[in-house]
Write an enzyme that holds these catalytic residues in place. Structure first.
Site, PDB file in Angstrom:
ATOM      1  N   ASP A 294      34.623  32.725  41.585  1.00  0.00           N
ATOM      2  CA  ASP A 294      35.194  31.542  40.937  1.00  0.00           C
ATOM      3  C   ASP A 294      35.340  30.365  41.898  1.00  0.00           C
ATOM      4  O   ASP A 294      36.097  29.441  41.643  1.00  0.00           O
ATOM      5  CB  ASP A 294      36.567  31.896  40.361  1.00  0.00           C
ATOM      6  CG  ASP A 294      37.532  32.403  41.423  1.00  0.00           C
ATOM      7  OD1 ASP A 294      37.118  33.240  42.240  1.00  0.00           O
ATOM      8  OD2 ASP A 294      38.698  31.971  41.445  1.00  0.00           O
ATOM      9  N   HIS A 295      34.606  30.384  43.017  1.00  0.00           N
ATOM     10  CA  HIS A 295      34.809  29.377  44.059  1.00  0.00           C
ATOM     11  C   HIS A 295      34.094  28.057  43.795  1.00  0.00           C
ATOM     12  O   HIS A 295      34.271  27.096  44.544  1.00  0.00           O
ATOM     13  CB  HIS A 295      34.337  29.932  45.411  1.00  0.00           C
ATOM     14  CG  HIS A 295      34.955  31.244  45.762  1.00  0.00           C
ATOM     15  ND1 HIS A 295      34.323  32.444  45.530  1.00  0.00           N
ATOM     16  CD2 HIS A 295      36.143  31.551  46.311  1.00  0.00           C
ATOM     17  CE1 HIS A 295      35.098  33.435  45.938  1.00  0.00           C
ATOM     18  NE2 HIS A 295      36.205  32.921  46.414  1.00  0.00           N
TER      19      HIS A 295
ATOM     20  N   TYR B 184      49.667  33.679  46.146  1.00  0.00           N
ATOM     21  CA  TYR B 184      49.570  33.294  47.549  1.00  0.00           C
ATOM     22  C   TYR B 184      50.775  32.458  47.980  1.00  0.00           C
ATOM     23  O   TYR B 184      51.124  31.495  47.297  1.00  0.00           O
ATOM     24  CB  TYR B 184      48.319  32.440  47.788  1.00  0.00           C
ATOM     25  CG  TYR B 184      47.014  33.162  47.598  1.00  0.00           C
ATOM     26  CD1 TYR B 184      46.340  33.701  48.683  1.00  0.00           C
ATOM     27  CD2 TYR B 184      46.446  33.292  46.330  1.00  0.00           C
ATOM     28  CE1 TYR B 184      45.130  34.356  48.515  1.00  0.00           C
ATOM     29  CE2 TYR B 184      45.241  33.949  46.157  1.00  0.00           C
ATOM     30  CZ  TYR B 184      44.592  34.484  47.248  1.00  0.00           C
ATOM     31  OH  TYR B 184      43.397  35.145  47.083  1.00  0.00           O
TER      32      TYR B 184
ATOM     33  N   LYS C  74      46.785  40.392  42.909  1.00  0.00           N
ATOM     34  CA  LYS C  74      45.978  40.181  44.111  1.00  0.00           C
ATOM     35  C   LYS C  74      46.799  39.306  45.056  1.00  0.00           C
ATOM     36  O   LYS C  74      47.325  38.271  44.654  1.00  0.00           O
ATOM     37  CB  LYS C  74      44.670  39.483  43.760  1.00  0.00           C
ATOM     38  CG  LYS C  74      43.891  38.965  44.967  1.00  0.00           C
ATOM     39  CD  LYS C  74      42.784  38.015  44.527  1.00  0.00           C
ATOM     40  CE  LYS C  74      42.127  37.342  45.720  1.00  0.00           C
ATOM     41  NZ  LYS C  74      41.135  36.317  45.309  1.00  0.00           N
TER      42      LYS C  74
ATOM     43  N   GLY D  77      40.360  37.644  52.272  1.00  0.00           N
ATOM     44  CA  GLY D  77      40.779  36.907  53.447  1.00  0.00           C
ATOM     45  C   GLY D  77      39.668  36.107  54.101  1.00  0.00           C
ATOM     46  O   GLY D  77      38.604  35.894  53.509  1.00  0.00           O
TER      47      GLY D  77
ATOM     48  N   ARG E 152      34.006  35.819  49.080  1.00  0.00           N
ATOM     49  CA  ARG E 152      33.138  35.129  50.029  1.00  0.00           C
ATOM     50  C   ARG E 152      32.612  36.038  51.140  1.00  0.00           C
ATOM     51  O   ARG E 152      31.476  35.867  51.590  1.00  0.00           O
ATOM     52  CB  ARG E 152      33.868  33.919  50.619  1.00  0.00           C
ATOM     53  CG  ARG E 152      33.775  32.697  49.707  1.00  0.00           C
ATOM     54  CD  ARG E 152      34.688  31.577  50.138  1.00  0.00           C
ATOM     55  NE  ARG E 152      36.079  31.879  49.849  1.00  0.00           N
ATOM     56  CZ  ARG E 152      37.023  30.952  49.722  1.00  0.00           C
ATOM     57  NH1 ARG E 152      36.715  29.685  49.845  1.00  0.00           N
ATOM     58  NH2 ARG E 152      38.270  31.297  49.461  1.00  0.00           N
TER      59      ARG E 152
END
Length: 278
Positions: free
Chosen positions: A30-31, A151, A182, A208, A236
């Site tokens: 989804d980047h 996050y 997550k 990460g 990634r």
């Protein structure tokens, strides 16, 4: 929650586990909105999805538009998770996530689950937590599993891996009804063990920062599994590796062989790493 609702949501949660009833390997793709294109040159999004499915990835996370560019048969062996919010790193506040898709749209697209990203400590935290609550309510109505990506990230966050902050972020997801969480690895196995012990729903470790080679990725995955995580959500590090299919297969093999850390000896951990690196 009615019995029918419980059954339907539980059924979809079980379907996420394509290769193991305990371990779960998710690859976020989804980047594109946040960072721009991440798919390696010469590889289409559909081809990448095919490689991930062949490698044993349990689920891929994509935005609604990308689903049109992936052949449906890719999801015969891999679940579809639709990501619901986004932000661009070009924005004045890249930590401010905003909804771009609704749960009912994900249902129409054939999703097996949805995901939403929340930055605890961001200037936009109030809106993101409110969005998480509303999305959780919609998931209840539509019987769709919800993965919350939590996050500690914002101008007042000193250490984004601070165990207390990570535990707080995870607690918010649980309080508002997430089925999966997550989050970041707090950098020590004892801290991870305390985090997973306090979390009543399955917890996945975020992949990460970029790692130099395959052995570092394997070491990281083995470490988070030792901390009680059910698996990883790694994007990634997989997609931008020299061989996405090979590395995804390595990570999936490690995750799907997951056993509770208390049931594994140090020698078993070592042997498992060596087998996957061979």
């Amino acid at each position: 929650m009615t019995g029918h609702t419980h059954f339907a949501r539980s059924l979809r949660l079980h379907r996420l586990h394509h290769h193991s009833p305990s371990g779960l390997m998710v690859t976020p793709l989804d980047h594109g909105i946040s960072d721009g294109p991440v798919v390696p040159a010469g590889l289409s999004f559909d081809q990448l999805a095919g490689q991930l499915a062949a490698a044993g990835v349990d689920a891929a996370v994509v935005h609604k538009g990308r689903v049109r560019h992936i052949r449906p048969e890719r999801f015969a062996r891999m679940s579809l998770i639709i990501h619901l919010n986004a932000s661009s790193r070009q924005a004045p506040d890249p930590d401010a996530k905003y909804l771009v898709t609704a749960v009912e749209d994900a249902v129409r697209l054939g999703a097996d689950a949805v995901s939403i990203h929340v930055n605890l400590g961001s200037q936009d935290e109030r809106q993101q937590i409110a969005d998480l609550g509303r999305v959780a309510d919609a998931c209840e109505r539509w019987n769709l599993p919800l993965m919350a990506m939590m996050y500690p990230r914002g101008p007042h966050i000193g250490d984004p891996r601070d165990p207390a902050l990570v535990e707080h972020a995870v607690a918010i997801a649980v309080e508002l009804g997430a089925d999966l969480v997550k989050t970041v690895f707090p950098d020590s196995v004892p801290d991870m063990l305390r985090l997973t012990a306090s979390c009543p729903v399955p917890l996945l470790a975020a992949g990460g920062p970029a790692r130099a080679d395959r052995s570092e990725v394997v070491e990281f995955v083995d470490t988070v599994l030792s901390g009680g995580a059910v698996g990883v959500a790694m994007g990634r590090n997989i997609v931008q590796s020299a061989s996405p299919e090979q590395l995804a297969g390595t990570v999936a093999g490690l995750v799907h062989a997951r056993r509770h850390p208390d049931a594994m000896t140090g020698e078993e951990h070592h042997d498992r790493r060596q087998t996957l690196l061979a």
